[in-house]
Design an enzyme around this catalytic site. Sequence first.
Site, short mmCIF file in Angstrom:
data_model
loop_
_atom_site.label_atom_id
_atom_site.label_comp_id
_atom_site.label_asym_id
_atom_site.label_seq_id
_atom_site.Cartn_x
_atom_site.Cartn_y
_atom_site.Cartn_z
N TYR A 49 0.82 -1.22 0.00
CA TYR A 49 0.00 0.00 0.00
C TYR A 49 0.85 1.27 0.00
O TYR A 49 0.41 2.31 0.49
CB TYR A 49 -0.94 -0.02 1.21
CG TYR A 49 -2.00 -1.08 1.11
CD1 TYR A 49 -3.09 -0.93 0.24
CD2 TYR A 49 -1.93 -2.25 1.86
CE1 TYR A 49 -4.06 -1.91 0.14
CE2 TYR A 49 -2.90 -3.24 1.76
CZ TYR A 49 -3.96 -3.06 0.91
OH TYR A 49 -4.93 -4.03 0.80
N ARG A 85 -11.13 -7.29 -11.68
CA ARG A 85 -11.60 -6.00 -11.15
C ARG A 85 -13.11 -5.85 -11.32
O ARG A 85 -13.79 -5.36 -10.41
CB ARG A 85 -10.88 -4.83 -11.85
CG ARG A 85 -9.42 -4.68 -11.49
CD ARG A 85 -9.17 -4.27 -10.09
NE ARG A 85 -9.59 -2.89 -9.86
CZ ARG A 85 -9.41 -2.24 -8.73
NH1 ARG A 85 -8.79 -2.82 -7.73
NH2 ARG A 85 -9.81 -1.00 -8.59
N THR A 91 -14.49 0.00 -5.11
CA THR A 91 -13.83 0.00 -3.81
C THR A 91 -14.83 0.23 -2.68
O THR A 91 -14.77 -0.42 -1.64
CB THR A 91 -12.73 1.08 -3.78
OG1 THR A 91 -11.80 0.80 -4.82
CG2 THR A 91 -12.02 1.11 -2.45
N ASN A 112 -13.93 -3.94 3.03
CA ASN A 112 -14.52 -4.26 1.73
C ASN A 112 -14.11 -5.63 1.19
O ASN A 112 -14.18 -5.88 0.00
CB ASN A 112 -14.25 -3.14 0.72
CG ASN A 112 -12.78 -2.95 0.42
OD1 ASN A 112 -11.92 -3.72 0.85
ND2 ASN A 112 -12.48 -1.92 -0.35
N HIS A 115 -8.97 -7.30 -2.06
CA HIS A 115 -8.11 -6.40 -2.84
C HIS A 115 -7.79 -7.10 -4.15
O HIS A 115 -7.56 -8.32 -4.17
CB HIS A 115 -6.80 -6.11 -2.09
CG HIS A 115 -5.76 -5.49 -2.98
ND1 HIS A 115 -5.68 -4.13 -3.16
CD2 HIS A 115 -4.81 -6.04 -3.76
CE1 HIS A 115 -4.70 -3.88 -4.02
NE2 HIS A 115 -4.15 -5.02 -4.40
#
Length: 149
Positions: A49, A85, A91, A112, A115
Site C-alpha cells: 500500500y 476488477r 472499492t 470491503n 483487494h
Amino acid sequence: MERTFVMIKPDGVQRGLIGEIVSRFEAKGLKLAAARLEVLPEDRVVEQYREHMEKLFFPGLAAYIMSGPCFLMAWEGKDAVAVVRRMVGATNPAEAAPGSIRGDFGLDIGRNVIHASDSPESAVRELGIHFAPGELVDYSRIDEPVIYE
C-alpha cells in the site's frame, strides 16, 4: 495470458468467504496459479500500500490488514486484471454492483472484503511482493479449450 494478484482481507477470511470467492473465480474460467493463507508482516503491507502511505487512513489500513490472516492468490487468464476488477466491484461497497464480490458481501469501505490489482503493472509488482517466482505454478486446465477461442 495475464496474471493478477488478489487478496481476501481479514474481514473476508473471518467471515468464511474464501471458498465462495475462489469458486467465483474458478467458475469464471480463471486459473489459480498460487495461494497462501498468512498474517502479513508490516514490511510487505507497507510495500503493498505504498501509494497510500502519506494519507491519513494509512495507519488504520495497515493495522487492519495485519490484524488477522489474509488469503493471497495469483489468478491467470485472458485479461485477468480487468476481469477480476469487474468481478470484485467498486472499492466502496455502497457503489459496487450487485453480483460483484464487494456488492454482495461488503457494507463498509474500510472492510470491503478483497483487494485486486488495478493494472497489469500493479499485478506484476504485487505478485512480486507476495510470491517468489517458484511459487507461481504453470499448468493447463482441462477446460481451457472450451473457455478460449
